[in-house]
Scaffold this motif. Structure first.
Motif, PDB file in Angstrom:
ATOM      1  N   GLY A   2       0.795  -1.224   0.000  1.00 25.64           N
ATOM      2  CA  GLY A   2       0.000   0.000   0.000  1.00 25.64           C
ATOM      3  C   GLY A   2       0.825   1.269   0.000  1.00 25.64           C
ATOM      4  N   SER A   3       1.941   1.269  -0.711  1.00 21.12           N
ATOM      5  CA  SER A   3       2.855   2.418  -0.698  1.00 21.12           C
ATOM      6  C   SER A   3       2.148   3.708  -1.079  1.00 21.12           C
ATOM      7  CB  SER A   3       4.021   2.171  -1.657  1.00 21.12           C
ATOM      8  OG  SER A   3       4.787   3.348  -1.823  1.00 21.12           O
ATOM      9  N   ALA A   4       2.061   4.642  -0.129  1.00 21.89           N
ATOM     10  CA  ALA A   4       1.421   5.931  -0.407  1.00 21.89           C
ATOM     11  C   ALA A   4       2.214   6.714  -1.430  1.00 21.89           C
ATOM     12  CB  ALA A   4       1.285   6.730   0.886  1.00 21.89           C
ATOM     13  N   GLU A   5       3.550   6.629  -1.352  1.00 16.75           N
ATOM     14  CA  GLU A   5       4.378   7.386  -2.284  1.00 16.75           C
ATOM     15  C   GLU A   5       4.206   6.867  -3.709  1.00 16.75           C
ATOM     16  OE1 GLU A   5       6.196  10.554  -3.374  1.00 16.75           O
ATOM     17  OE2 GLU A   5       5.683  10.141  -1.292  1.00 16.75           O
ATOM     18  N   PHE A   6       3.988   5.564  -3.850  1.00 22.10           N
ATOM     19  CA  PHE A   6       3.730   4.983  -5.170  1.00 22.10           C
ATOM     20  C   PHE A   6       2.481   5.613  -5.779  1.00 22.10           C
ATOM     21  CE2 PHE A   6       1.191   1.821  -7.508  1.00 22.10           C
ATOM     22  CZ  PHE A   6       2.023   1.583  -8.594  1.00 22.10           C
ATOM     23  N   TYR A   7       1.386   5.633  -5.031  1.00 22.04           N
ATOM     24  CA  TYR A   7       0.133   6.171  -5.561  1.00 22.04           C
ATOM     25  C   TYR A   7       0.218   7.689  -5.766  1.00 22.04           C
ATOM     26  CZ  TYR A   7      -2.114   1.666  -4.891  1.00 22.04           C
ATOM     27  OH  TYR A   7      -2.450   0.342  -4.988  1.00 22.04           O
ATOM     28  N   ALA A   8       0.929   8.383  -4.873  1.00 20.07           N
ATOM     29  CA  ALA A   8       1.083   9.826  -5.027  1.00 20.07           C
ATOM     30  C   ALA A   8       1.873  10.147  -6.294  1.00 20.07           C
ATOM     31  CB  ALA A   8       1.773  10.432  -3.811  1.00 20.07           C
ATOM     32  N   SER A   9       2.902   9.345  -6.586  1.00 22.49           N
ATOM     33  CA  SER A   9       3.709   9.567  -7.792  1.00 22.49           C
ATOM     34  C   SER A   9       2.908   9.272  -9.050  1.00 22.49           C
ATOM     35  CB  SER A   9       4.970   8.703  -7.739  1.00 22.49           C
ATOM     36  OG  SER A   9       5.796   9.078  -6.655  1.00 22.49           O
ATOM     37  N   VAL A  10       2.106   8.214  -8.997  1.00 21.82           N
ATOM     38  CA  VAL A  10       1.220   7.917 -10.138  1.00 21.82           C
ATOM     39  C   VAL A  10       0.270   9.088 -10.377  1.00 21.82           C
ATOM     40  CG1 VAL A  10      -0.649   6.432 -10.962  1.00 21.82           C
ATOM     41  CG2 VAL A  10       1.383   5.414  -9.893  1.00 21.82           C
ATOM     42  N   ALA A  11      -0.313   9.594  -9.287  1.00 25.45           N
ATOM     43  CA  ALA A  11      -1.249  10.714  -9.398  1.00 25.45           C
ATOM     44  C   ALA A  11      -0.560  11.955  -9.972  1.00 25.45           C
ATOM     45  CB  ALA A  11      -1.841  11.029  -8.024  1.00 25.45           C
ATOM     46  N   GLU A  12       0.646  12.227  -9.505  1.00 24.00           N
ATOM     47  CA  GLU A  12       1.377  13.406  -9.988  1.00 24.00           C
ATOM     48  C   GLU A  12       1.642  13.296 -11.484  1.00 24.00           C
ATOM     49  OE1 GLU A  12       4.922  16.101  -8.227  1.00 24.00           O
ATOM     50  OE2 GLU A  12       5.360  13.970  -8.385  1.00 24.00           O
ATOM     51  N   TYR A  13       2.068  12.125 -11.932  1.00 26.56           N
ATOM     52  CA  TYR A  13       2.342  11.930 -13.356  1.00 26.56           C
ATOM     53  C   TYR A  13       1.069  12.104 -14.182  1.00 26.56           C
ATOM     54  CZ  TYR A  13       4.318   9.970 -17.619  1.00 26.56           C
ATOM     55  OH  TYR A  13       4.745   9.810 -18.910  1.00 26.56           O
ATOM     56  N   LEU A  14      -0.030  11.532 -13.718  1.00 22.18           N
ATOM     57  CA  LEU A  14      -1.290  11.656 -14.454  1.00 22.18           C
ATOM     58  C   LEU A  14      -1.743  13.110 -14.506  1.00 22.18           C
ATOM     59  CD1 LEU A  14      -3.121   8.529 -13.028  1.00 22.18           C
ATOM     60  CD2 LEU A  14      -2.465   8.878 -15.405  1.00 22.18           C
ATOM     61  N   GLY A  15      -1.612  13.836 -13.392  1.00 21.67           N
ATOM     62  CA  GLY A  15      -1.988  15.241 -13.388  1.00 21.67           C
ATOM     63  C   GLY A  15      -1.165  16.056 -14.359  1.00 21.67           C
ATOM     64  N   ASN A  16       0.133  15.764 -14.433  1.00 21.78           N
ATOM     65  CA  ASN A  16       1.001  16.489 -15.371  1.00 21.78           C
ATOM     66  C   ASN A  16       0.658  16.180 -16.819  1.00 21.78           C
ATOM     67  OD1 ASN A  16       2.403  17.703 -13.292  1.00 21.78           O
ATOM     68  ND2 ASN A  16       4.015  16.152 -13.246  1.00 21.78           N
ATOM     69  N   ASN A  17      -0.087  15.099 -17.031  1.00 23.96           N
ATOM     70  CA  ASN A  17      -0.515  14.738 -18.382  1.00 23.96           C
ATOM     71  C   ASN A  17      -2.014  14.995 -18.589  1.00 23.96           C
ATOM     72  OD1 ASN A  17       1.743  13.170 -20.061  1.00 23.96           O
ATOM     73  ND2 ASN A  17       2.054  12.788 -17.888  1.00 23.96           N
ATOM     74  N   TYR A  18      -2.555  15.932 -17.788  1.00 25.84           N
ATOM     75  CA  TYR A  18      -3.934  16.414 -17.969  1.00 25.84           C
ATOM     76  C   TYR A  18      -4.997  15.373 -17.654  1.00 25.84           C
ATOM     77  CZ  TYR A  18      -2.920  21.051 -19.828  1.00 25.84           C
ATOM     78  OH  TYR A  18      -2.537  22.352 -19.954  1.00 25.84           O
ATOM     79  N   ARG A  19      -4.633  14.280 -17.007  1.00 27.32           N
ATOM     80  CA  ARG A  19      -5.631  13.280 -16.618  1.00 27.32           C
ATOM     81  C   ARG A  19      -6.004  13.558 -15.162  1.00 27.32           C
ATOM     82  NH1 ARG A  19      -5.072   9.093 -20.511  1.00 27.32           N
ATOM     83  NH2 ARG A  19      -6.691   7.933 -19.408  1.00 27.32           N
ATOM     84  N   PHE A  20      -6.672  14.688 -14.975  1.00 20.47           N
ATOM     85  CA  PHE A  20      -6.901  15.207 -13.627  1.00 20.47           C
ATOM     86  C   PHE A  20      -7.855  14.333 -12.816  1.00 20.47           C
ATOM     87  CE2 PHE A  20      -6.334  19.026 -16.433  1.00 20.47           C
ATOM     88  CZ  PHE A  20      -5.004  19.213 -16.112  1.00 20.47           C
ATOM     89  N   THR A  21      -8.881  13.820 -13.450  1.00 21.26           N
ATOM     90  CA  THR A  21      -9.851  12.998 -12.726  1.00 21.26           C
ATOM     91  C   THR A  21      -9.189  11.741 -12.166  1.00 21.26           C
ATOM     92  OG1 THR A  21     -11.645  13.808 -14.135  1.00 21.26           O
ATOM     93  CG2 THR A  21     -12.043  11.769 -12.909  1.00 21.26           C
ATOM     94  N   GLU A  22      -8.389  11.059 -13.004  1.00 18.58           N
ATOM     95  CA  GLU A  22      -7.689   9.869 -12.541  1.00 18.58           C
ATOM     96  C   GLU A  22      -6.640  10.233 -11.495  1.00 18.58           C
ATOM     97  OE1 GLU A  22      -8.213  10.814 -15.706  1.00 18.58           O
ATOM     98  OE2 GLU A  22      -8.152   9.115 -17.086  1.00 18.58           O
ATOM     99  N   ALA A  23      -5.989  11.381 -11.669  1.00 20.08           N
ATOM    100  CA  ALA A  23      -4.987  11.828 -10.695  1.00 20.08           C
ATOM    101  C   ALA A  23      -5.615  12.010  -9.322  1.00 20.08           C
ATOM    102  CB  ALA A  23      -4.340  13.124 -11.168  1.00 20.08           C
ATOM    103  N   VAL A  24      -6.794  12.595  -9.305  1.00 24.78           N
ATOM    104  CA  VAL A  24      -7.498  12.786  -8.032  1.00 24.78           C
ATOM    105  C   VAL A  24      -7.775  11.442  -7.365  1.00 24.78           C
ATOM    106  CG1 VAL A  24      -9.735  13.455  -7.060  1.00 24.78           C
ATOM    107  CG2 VAL A  24      -8.499  15.036  -8.546  1.00 24.78           C
ATOM    108  N   ALA A  25      -8.196  10.466  -8.134  1.00 24.16           N
ATOM    109  CA  ALA A  25      -8.526   9.152  -7.558  1.00 24.16           C
ATOM    110  C   ALA A  25      -7.285   8.506  -6.935  1.00 24.16           C
ATOM    111  CB  ALA A  25      -9.105   8.248  -8.640  1.00 24.16           C
ATOM    112  N   TYR A  26      -6.156   8.561  -7.621  1.00 25.33           N
ATOM    113  CA  TYR A  26      -4.943   7.926  -7.085  1.00 25.33           C
ATOM    114  C   TYR A  26      -4.375   8.715  -5.909  1.00 25.33           C
ATOM    115  CZ  TYR A  26      -4.911   4.593 -10.914  1.00 25.33           C
ATOM    116  OH  TYR A  26      -5.241   3.571 -11.773  1.00 25.33           O
ATOM    117  N   ALA A  27      -4.492  10.025  -5.936  1.00 26.87           N
ATOM    118  CA  ALA A  27      -4.034  10.827  -4.792  1.00 26.87           C
ATOM    119  C   ALA A  27      -4.880  10.518  -3.560  1.00 26.87           C
ATOM    120  CB  ALA A  27      -4.093  12.316  -5.128  1.00 26.87           C
ATOM    121  N   ARG A  28      -6.176  10.324  -3.757  1.00 27.34           N
ATOM    122  CA  ARG A  28      -7.039   9.942  -2.620  1.00 27.34           C
ATOM    123  C   ARG A  28      -6.607   8.582  -2.070  1.00 27.34           C
ATOM    124  NH1 ARG A  28     -11.155  13.547  -2.217  1.00 27.34           N
ATOM    125  NH2 ARG A  28     -12.090  14.414  -4.131  1.00 27.34           N
ATOM    126  N   GLN A  29      -6.234   7.672  -2.953  1.00 29.42           N
ATOM    127  CA  GLN A  29      -5.803   6.353  -2.501  1.00 29.42           C
ATOM    128  C   GLN A  29      -4.510   6.463  -1.690  1.00 29.42           C
ATOM    129  OE1 GLN A  29      -5.969   3.498  -5.620  1.00 29.42           O
ATOM    130  NE2 GLN A  29      -5.371   1.777  -4.339  1.00 29.42           N
TER     131      GLN A  29
END
Length: 946
Positions: free
Chosen positions: A380-407
């Motif tokens: 359940g690495s929080a940093e893993f999900y936060a990094s995924v969210a950051e990458y998605l946000g930088n690529n304009y996939r904001f909705t998915e980024a929000v979901a992974y940041a919440r996770q």
């Protein structure tokens, strides 16, 4: 025999030795041990504690000089010399030389230190197996060899063996009363990686307690305590401790680099770069600092240097992989990331990037496989999900980024990085209340994160702004812009909505949020979190648009706004999955569709690009944006993308363009999308496009000289394009330049720039008839040239000098067909049309002027006069209201004019209130008194009073 309490040497004495350190000396089994500033341990045989004067500085480190009675027991000098030489070579990056020197140590008393040096040298060059082999034979019991065991555990962690690292460090920490500070901190890092956050915190706190108890003296250990404070989110203490570590030993490369990493994590690149440069001044081959520099800028250069020093540097491979992926070289990027994982299968940055790619490509199976791989060592690495969210946000996939940041936050509510990522992406979705809450939570616990604090400061700016609404839009802008800009922006917004909804058969989510910032820095921070955003003047996130106020930039604000609003449609139609080249190409194409004078006319640049073979294949158009080395390159990337869209619309029809947009709503290979829409493969499509481009170049039929530089654009392609070549004629008024241009024209009669430059030069010499010949030739060669100065502009100046007003006006009209930024010429034509009684044409040119600079009072004065002549009382009120804000030369007269407009528009109370304010300043002003009297009379008449 146990070691007694350390003997502490006062700081003042250490300072006298030019080393602000405390030297620890203890007696154990007849051995003396002194912990050095550089972290090494030197053992000397002696029986008594040495007096302070026997401490000397040698080779940059403290050593102990044996007193006269113990000299017989002194080890061979060659061992000391080799150790000293090895440490110095290691410090300077001569790793092979360091290994040779350490191998020269034969004395068993120094064997452990030599083995550590050898291991460290191998580690810094990526020879991890040799690094382990150098120390493994000496580790019989980790608790008995804590420094060797800690080094081995670090190597385990670096190569993806975190379980083995945890086991070994547990033995070191559990088997000693006072284990080395480094062992405590490294144990904490391993436990944290393995998802045992509370246990990790206990180790970090133990290291801090050791420091607080006065038991940490040398630079290396202080640096480790600083790292522990960092991992406990005690950033202020970490910063102070890193400073102390570096003060104790300016050659502590590890502490300097880690300190730089801390700065970089908080987006303080300036201080990070200073640290890395300090390291590289000492050791230009220190890979961790080279990777740090790569993350700041000149990435490929520093990454190449890093991999030259250590071809198996996982951090460098991770960074290179992400760089390649960001530059749309996904296969190359994956190769680097997989290479990193072959060395360290537990690399969270590499795994999170590959997981983010799987999420973007909607490959759920690949994503789940990576999650399973991560959970095997870091559940359940929080940093893993936060990094995924950051990458998605930088690529304009904001909705998915929000979901992974919440996770990530669900796994670890104290991961402040995840809160920042979540807050930033919520704001980009227009969910500002919740977004601000997460940003504030992150800031309260990590006030040193520049990104977070910047975004919160923008909320303070927005709180002072006005909020205005139309049917489909909610707009935040300064109160000044609300008074001046909004009356012209609102109708444009609703016009765009009506036209684009009908054209694209799609209605975006409403309200669309638009935020207009007076300061470029506020716009940049609201858009990307940092105050430097380069040439960008507007950004669309799908549901939110950010803009720079027209009062701040010199460009056509209406074109910029329309461009961004088109993004709202195309991004929402594809759930933000559209590639940048197509999104920008459509928005740029729609500029010309909206207004004939808008858009980018880059005929010269197109011909130059074809001559230089700079056109990219359609499948590589995104590289034109990520690989741009200048604003000119970036502008051409927009232009080529626009040309592809125009080609589609012209050759295949708009319906096919719309079909292509909808294809991107479902993730699949781009080649498959093109085949679905155009029934041909991308190579065939690209061939057709290039043939179409060649025909366009043939039609332009202009000669581009190699010595001419491209025009320089402003406002990210929406502003004036300065003709750099024409400047030559402005700078040099001499016969040689004239002869040179005449020679160019003789060789190439369709040399546009030579005709233009020669025309300008002849105009400056007042050779008007000759100037007209060359300027008209230039205009005939490239009639739609939009740069400044253009042939038509210079011709208008020639005719003005000759007193031919009619010809001058005709040239200004021609110029404004292609040049949209000259509001003064537009105003001049509006005044001329008013005099001629052509009110429709006057209205057109006033609108042209307002589209560029709505902050010039003379534009609104002309517009007010036109409104009065047309009997448009509502428009007159609007213009005089704007003038009250803009024209402060005579406030009494301005307010009186507004009061009169109110009266004409039957806004009697507004007229009375406004004229009274004018009379407060000038009670005797007769025109104001007359308006007040009329207002009173109309009030009585309306009420039926006698």
């Amino acid at each position: 025999m146990s070691c007694p309490e350390p003997l502490k040497i006062q700081r003042s004495y250490a300072s006298a030795l030019n080393k602000s350190a405390r030297l620890r000396v203890c007696v154990e089994s007849g051995m003396r041990r002194a912990s050095l500033a550089a972290g090494a341990m030197f053992a000397v045989t002696a029986l008594t504690v040495l007096p302070l004067p026997d401490l000397v500085l040698a080779g940059g480190d403290y050593i102990i000089r044996i007193n006269q009675s113990a000299q017989a027991q002194q080890p061979e000098l060659s061992a000391l010399d080799n150790l000293d030489r090895g440490n110095e070579l290691l410090l300077r990056g001569s790793y092979l030389g360091a290994i040779e020197a350490f191998n020269g140590v034969r004395d068993n008393a120094w064997r452990e230190q030599a083995a550590l040096g050898i291991s460290h040298a191998h580690m810094l060059t990526g020879q991890y197996e040799q690094a382990m082999a150098a120390i493994r034979p000496l580790i019989r019991n980790p608790a008995d060899s804590p420094l060797l065991a800690t080094q081995m555990a670090e190597l385990y962690r670096m190569t993806g063996l975190s379980e083995e690292a945890e086991t070994m460090l547990a033995q070191v920490v559990g088997g000693q009363l006072n284990p080395p500070v480094r062992a405590l901190v490294q144990y904490g890092l391993v436990l944290g990686l393995r998802g045992k956050k509370e246990q990790a915190a206990a180790q970090f706190n133990a290291a801090l307690a050791r420091y607080d108890g006065g038991l940490v003296f040398d630079s290396a250990e202080v640096g480790m305590v600083a790292l522990a404070a960092w991992k406990l989110d005690e950033f202020h203490d970490a910063n102070a401790l890193f400073s102390e570590a570096v003060r104790l030993d300016g050659n502590n490369l590890e502490a300097l680099t880690l300190w730089g990493d801390l700065f970089q994590e908080k987006f303080n690149d300036a201080d990070a770069e200073a640290n890395y440069n300090q390291v590289l001044t000492i050791n230009r081959r220190y890979a961790p600092a080279l990777v740090g520099m790569a993350r700041i800028g000149s990435a490929e250069r520093y990454l190449a240097m890093s991999l030259e020093a250590n071809s198996r540097n996982v951090a460098a491979l991770e960074t290179y992989g992400r760089l390649m992926v960001r530059n749309y070289q996904e296969d190359a990027g994956r190769g680097y990331l997989q290479q990193a994982l072959r060395i360290n299968p537990e690399s969270i940055p590499a795994l999170s990037t590959l997981a983010a790619l799987a999420a973007i490509n909607e490959d759920r199976q690949a994503f789940d496989n990576i999650v399973q791989q991560v959970n095997a060592f870091s559940p359940g690495s929080a940093e893993f999900y936060a990094s995924v969210a950051e990458y998605l946000g930088n690529n304009y996939r904001f909705t998915e980024a929000v979901a992974y940041a919440r996770q990530a936050i669900q796994t670890d509510p104290t991961n402040w990085h995840a809160h920042t990522v979540l807050g930033g992406n919520l704001v980009r979705l227009g969910e500002e209340i919740e977004g601000k809450q997460h940003l504030e939570q992150a800031f309260d616990n990590d006030p040193f994160n520049v990104l977070t604090s910047n975004m919160l400061q923008v909320f303070d700016v927005l709180e002072g702004y006005a909020t205005l609404e139309s049917e489909h839009f909610r707009v935040n802008m300064s109160h000044r812009d609300a008074q001046i800009l909004w009356p012209y922006m609102e109708p444009l917004l609703e016009e765009s909505w009506e036209r684009l909804v009908e054209k694209y058969q799609f209605e975006p989510d409403v309200p669309v949020v638009i935020q207009v910032f007076e300061r470029t820095e506020d716009f940049a921070v609201r858009s990307v979190g940092l105050p430097d955003i380069g040439p960008l003047v507007g950004i669309c996130f799908g549901k939110v648009v950010t803009l720079i106020s027209p009062d701040t930039l010199s460009a056509n604000w209406q074109e910029i706004l329309w461009h961004e609003l088109v993004h709202v449609f195309t991004l929402q139609m594809t759930n933000n999955k559209m590639p940048r080249w197509l999104s920008e190409g459509i928005s740029t194409w729609e500029e010309r569709q909206a207004r004939p004078e808008w858009g980018r006319r880059l005929g010269l640049e197109l011909v130059r690009a074809v001559q230089q073979n700079r056109l990219l294949p359609v499948g590589d158009l995104n590289k034109g944006f990520t690989g741009a080395n200048s604003d000119a390159d970036l502008s051409f990337a927009y232009f080529q993308s626009y040309l592809v869209v125009e080609y589609i619309a012209e050759q295949h029809g708009f319906d096919k363009l719309r079909e292509l947009i909808l294809e991107y709503a479902v993730v699949r290979p781009e080649s498959e999308m093109f085949a679905n829409v155009f029934d041909i493969d991308m190579q065939t499509f690209d061939t057709g496009f290039r043939e179409w481009i060649q025909q366009r170049v043939d039609d332009i039929n202009v000669y581009v000289h190699v010595e001419d530089s491209p025009d320089e654009g402003a406002g990210h392609g929406h502003g004036v394009r300065e003709n750099n070549s024409a400047v030559l004629a402005e700078l040099y008024n001499n016969e040689s330049l004239k002869q040179h241009m005449q020679g160019r024209i003789e060789r190439e009669p369709r040399d546009f720039q030579a005709h233009l430059q020669l025309g300008i030069l002849l105009f400056r010499e007042r050779s008007y008839d000759q100037a007209i010949i060359h300027l008209q030739s230039a205009k005939a060669i490239l009639p739609d040239y939009a740069g400044y100065p253009s042939p038509s502009l210079v011709l208008s100046q020639v005719f003005e000098a000759q007193g031919d007003t009619q010809a001058m006006m005709q040239e200004l009209e021609v110029m404004l067909q292609n040049q949209q930024h000259d509001f003064e010429s537009a105003l001049k034509l509006a005044d001329a049309a008013m005099i001629a009684g052509n009110l429709e044409q006057a209205d057109y040119y006033i609108s042209r002027a307002l589209s560029v600079n709505p902050y010039r009072p003379e534009i609104h004065q002309t517009s007010a006069r036109l409104a009065q002549r047309q009997g448009d009382t509502q428009r007159a009120v609007q213009e005089f209201e704007v003038l009250v804000t803009l024209d402060q030369r005579d406030p009494v007269d301005t307010r009186t004019n507004l009061a009169g407009a109110y009266l004409d528009n039957r806004q009697i109370e507004d007229a009375r209130r406004t004229v009274l304010r004018a009379l407060e300043t000038a009670p005797g002003y007769e025109r104001a008194q007359d308006i007040l009297l009329r207002a009173v009379e109309q009030t009585r008449s309306a009420s039926g009073a006698p």
